[in-house]
Design a protein around this motif. Sequence first.
Motif, PDB file in Angstrom:
ATOM      1  N   ARG A  46       0.825  -1.222   0.000  1.00 30.83           N
ATOM      2  CA  ARG A  46       0.000   0.000   0.000  1.00 30.83           C
ATOM      3  C   ARG A  46       0.851   1.260   0.000  1.00 30.83           C
ATOM      4  NH1 ARG A  46      -4.309  -2.033   4.277  1.00 30.83           N
ATOM      5  NH2 ARG A  46      -5.479  -3.404   2.907  1.00 30.83           N
ATOM      6  N   GLN A  47       2.009   1.210   0.653  1.00 26.89           N
ATOM      7  CA  GLN A  47       2.874   2.388   0.706  1.00 26.89           C
ATOM      8  C   GLN A  47       3.400   2.781  -0.661  1.00 26.89           C
ATOM      9  OE1 GLN A  47       5.820   1.540   3.666  1.00 26.89           O
ATOM     10  NE2 GLN A  47       4.458   2.076   5.344  1.00 26.89           N
ATOM     11  N   ARG A  48       3.515   1.818  -1.570  1.00 31.15           N
ATOM     12  CA  ARG A  48       3.943   2.151  -2.937  1.00 31.15           C
ATOM     13  C   ARG A  48       2.990   3.140  -3.566  1.00 31.15           C
ATOM     14  NH1 ARG A  48       4.104  -3.618  -5.275  1.00 31.15           N
ATOM     15  NH2 ARG A  48       1.986  -2.970  -5.322  1.00 31.15           N
ATOM     16  N   ARG A  49       1.722   3.025  -3.235  1.00 25.77           N
ATOM     17  CA  ARG A  49       0.697   3.904  -3.825  1.00 25.77           C
ATOM     18  C   ARG A  49       0.932   5.368  -3.444  1.00 25.77           C
ATOM     19  NH1 ARG A  49      -1.163   0.358  -7.110  1.00 25.77           N
ATOM     20  NH2 ARG A  49      -2.146  -1.503  -6.278  1.00 25.77           N
ATOM     21  N   SER A  50       1.635   5.617  -2.349  1.00 27.95           N
ATOM     22  CA  SER A  50       1.902   6.994  -1.940  1.00 27.95           C
ATOM     23  C   SER A  50       3.119   7.578  -2.652  1.00 27.95           C
ATOM     24  CB  SER A  50       2.096   7.067  -0.424  1.00 27.95           C
ATOM     25  OG  SER A  50       3.266   6.372  -0.051  1.00 27.95           O
ATOM     26  N   ASP A  51       3.838   6.769  -3.409  1.00 23.72           N
ATOM     27  CA  ASP A  51       4.978   7.276  -4.180  1.00 23.72           C
ATOM     28  C   ASP A  51       4.435   8.141  -5.317  1.00 23.72           C
ATOM     29  OD1 ASP A  51       7.039   7.547  -6.166  1.00 23.72           O
ATOM     30  OD2 ASP A  51       8.089   5.867  -5.243  1.00 23.72           O
ATOM     31  N   PRO A  52       4.816   9.411  -5.369  1.00 26.69           N
ATOM     32  CA  PRO A  52       4.249  10.303  -6.378  1.00 26.69           C
ATOM     33  C   PRO A  52       4.632   9.946  -7.815  1.00 26.69           C
ATOM     34  CG  PRO A  52       6.045  11.387  -5.230  1.00 26.69           C
ATOM     35  CD  PRO A  52       5.803  10.087  -4.525  1.00 26.69           C
ATOM     36  N   TRP A  53       5.627   9.113  -8.006  1.00 23.65           N
ATOM     37  CA  TRP A  53       6.075   8.777  -9.365  1.00 23.65           C
ATOM     38  C   TRP A  53       5.475   7.488  -9.904  1.00 23.65           C
ATOM     39  CZ3 TRP A  53       7.961  12.677 -11.778  1.00 23.65           C
ATOM     40  CH2 TRP A  53       8.642  13.660 -11.074  1.00 23.65           C
ATOM     41  N   ILE A  54       4.976   6.635  -9.025  1.00 25.63           N
ATOM     42  CA  ILE A  54       4.380   5.378  -9.501  1.00 25.63           C
ATOM     43  C   ILE A  54       2.949   5.656  -9.946  1.00 25.63           C
ATOM     44  CG2 ILE A  54       3.561   3.089  -8.818  1.00 25.63           C
ATOM     45  CD1 ILE A  54       6.052   2.763  -7.169  1.00 25.63           C
ATOM     46  N   ASP A  55       2.659   5.287 -11.185  1.00 27.10           N
ATOM     47  CA  ASP A  55       1.324   5.506 -11.723  1.00 27.10           C
ATOM     48  C   ASP A  55       0.485   4.256 -11.543  1.00 27.10           C
ATOM     49  OD1 ASP A  55      -0.788   6.750 -12.959  1.00 27.10           O
ATOM     50  OD2 ASP A  55      -0.004   6.527 -14.986  1.00 27.10           O
ATOM     51  N   GLN A  56       0.645   3.308 -12.436  1.00 24.71           N
ATOM     52  CA  GLN A  56      -0.164   2.091 -12.385  1.00 24.71           C
ATOM     53  C   GLN A  56       0.747   0.875 -12.249  1.00 24.71           C
ATOM     54  OE1 GLN A  56      -2.430   1.415 -15.952  1.00 24.71           O
ATOM     55  NE2 GLN A  56      -3.564  -0.281 -15.071  1.00 24.71           N
ATOM     56  N   ILE A  57       0.394  -0.027 -11.344  1.00 26.49           N
ATOM     57  CA  ILE A  57       1.105  -1.297 -11.219  1.00 26.49           C
ATOM     58  C   ILE A  57       0.527  -2.198 -12.319  1.00 26.49           C
ATOM     59  CG2 ILE A  57       1.658  -3.268  -9.737  1.00 26.49           C
ATOM     60  CD1 ILE A  57       2.657  -0.677  -8.493  1.00 26.49           C
ATOM     61  N   ILE A  58       1.366  -2.573 -13.280  1.00 27.56           N
ATOM     62  CA  ILE A  58       0.853  -3.379 -14.396  1.00 27.56           C
ATOM     63  C   ILE A  58       1.160  -4.867 -14.248  1.00 27.56           C
ATOM     64  CG2 ILE A  58       0.787  -1.469 -16.034  1.00 27.56           C
ATOM     65  CD1 ILE A  58       3.430  -2.474 -17.180  1.00 27.56           C
ATOM     66  N   TYR A  59       2.062  -5.196 -13.330  1.00 29.09           N
ATOM     67  CA  TYR A  59       2.344  -6.602 -13.033  1.00 29.09           C
ATOM     68  C   TYR A  59       2.798  -6.691 -11.591  1.00 29.09           C
ATOM     69  CZ  TYR A  59       4.699 -11.044 -12.607  1.00 29.09           C
ATOM     70  OH  TYR A  59       5.092 -12.287 -12.169  1.00 29.09           O
ATOM     71  N   GLU A  60       2.340  -7.737 -10.925  1.00 29.29           N
ATOM     72  CA  GLU A  60       2.782  -7.996  -9.560  1.00 29.29           C
ATOM     73  C   GLU A  60       2.818  -9.505  -9.359  1.00 29.29           C
ATOM     74  OE1 GLU A  60       2.121  -5.848  -5.328  1.00 29.29           O
ATOM     75  OE2 GLU A  60       0.442  -5.889  -6.698  1.00 29.29           O
ATOM     76  N   SER A  61       3.966 -10.026  -8.994  1.00 28.97           N
ATOM     77  CA  SER A  61       4.137 -11.483  -8.925  1.00 28.97           C
ATOM     78  C   SER A  61       3.273 -12.144  -7.859  1.00 28.97           C
ATOM     79  CB  SER A  61       5.605 -11.842  -8.689  1.00 28.97           C
ATOM     80  OG  SER A  61       6.039 -11.396  -7.419  1.00 28.97           O
ATOM     81  N   CYS A  62       2.858 -11.403  -6.836  1.00 27.05           N
ATOM     82  CA  CYS A  62       2.089 -12.017  -5.753  1.00 27.05           C
ATOM     83  C   CYS A  62       0.603 -12.130  -6.052  1.00 27.05           C
ATOM     84  CB  CYS A  62       2.285 -11.260  -4.445  1.00 27.05           C
ATOM     85  SG  CYS A  62       1.469  -9.654  -4.414  1.00 27.05           S
ATOM     86  N   LEU A  63       0.152 -11.585  -7.177  1.00 26.66           N
ATOM     87  CA  LEU A  63      -1.276 -11.626  -7.482  1.00 26.66           C
ATOM     88  C   LEU A  63      -1.619 -12.814  -8.364  1.00 26.66           C
ATOM     89  CD1 LEU A  63      -2.166  -7.885  -8.131  1.00 26.66           C
ATOM     90  CD2 LEU A  63      -2.468  -9.228  -6.054  1.00 26.66           C
ATOM     91  N   GLN A  64      -2.712 -13.449  -8.011  1.00 26.16           N
ATOM     92  CA  GLN A  64      -3.234 -14.518  -8.845  1.00 26.16           C
ATOM     93  C   GLN A  64      -4.130 -13.892  -9.912  1.00 26.16           C
ATOM     94  OE1 GLN A  64      -4.309 -18.156  -6.652  1.00 26.16           O
ATOM     95  NE2 GLN A  64      -4.020 -16.912  -4.818  1.00 26.16           N
ATOM     96  N   GLN A  65      -4.620 -14.701 -10.832  1.00 26.09           N
ATOM     97  CA  GLN A  65      -5.435 -14.172 -11.924  1.00 26.09           C
ATOM     98  C   GLN A  65      -6.685 -13.437 -11.441  1.00 26.09           C
ATOM     99  OE1 GLN A  65      -6.157 -17.310 -14.710  1.00 26.09           O
ATOM    100  NE2 GLN A  65      -4.163 -17.085 -15.658  1.00 26.09           N
ATOM    101  N   ASP A  66      -7.220 -13.815 -10.298  1.00 26.54           N
ATOM    102  CA  ASP A  66      -8.418 -13.141  -9.783  1.00 26.54           C
ATOM    103  C   ASP A  66      -8.070 -11.974  -8.853  1.00 26.54           C
ATOM    104  OD1 ASP A  66      -7.488 -14.468  -7.562  1.00 26.54           O
ATOM    105  OD2 ASP A  66      -9.335 -15.561  -7.166  1.00 26.54           O
ATOM    106  N   ASP A  67      -6.815 -11.539  -8.872  1.00 32.57           N
ATOM    107  CA  ASP A  67      -6.314 -10.416  -8.078  1.00 32.57           C
ATOM    108  C   ASP A  67      -6.268 -10.669  -6.580  1.00 32.57           C
ATOM    109  OD1 ASP A  67      -5.637  -8.853 -10.224  1.00 32.57           O
ATOM    110  OD2 ASP A  67      -7.517  -7.741 -10.228  1.00 32.57           O
ATOM    111  N   THR A  68      -6.391 -11.917  -6.147  1.00 33.58           N
ATOM    112  CA  THR A  68      -6.195 -12.210  -4.730  1.00 33.58           C
ATOM    113  C   THR A  68      -4.697 -12.382  -4.482  1.00 33.58           C
ATOM    114  OG1 THR A  68      -6.505 -14.581  -5.100  1.00 33.58           O
ATOM    115  CG2 THR A  68      -8.445 -13.313  -4.426  1.00 33.58           C
TER     116      THR A  68
END
Length: 105
Positions: A46-68
């Motif tokens: 969640r703290q990444r979201r407060s970084d003013p330079w990060i826009d959209q997370i387009i890939y994250e290894s910890c997420l499954q196909q249903d975003d869990t």
Amino acid sequence: MAYDTILGYLNGTLRYADSPSTIYVATIKGHADFLKIGFCQLGFRRQRRSDPWIDQIIYESCLQQDDTIMCGDMTRREAFLIEQYLHDLLTHCRELIPELEEVKW
């Protein structure tokens, strides 16, 4: 601020080495042609979201196909090494954004 290093990885002094972590790829605000490859501990996602330079997370290894979240995806040690490998592999297409270099982002 302390930074992790390959030497720290090799000699076993990497901070929080066994913490569950994730690799991510994000777009950079105001720079549509650039991507950031990084890693973070699951507890700091969640703290990444407060970084003013990060826009959209387009890939994250910890997420499954249903975003869990798939806990225990990898340790911080593994994520650090993967990030270093990807940076080394892609170094030939690396470009710096001057305004981000100035703020040492």
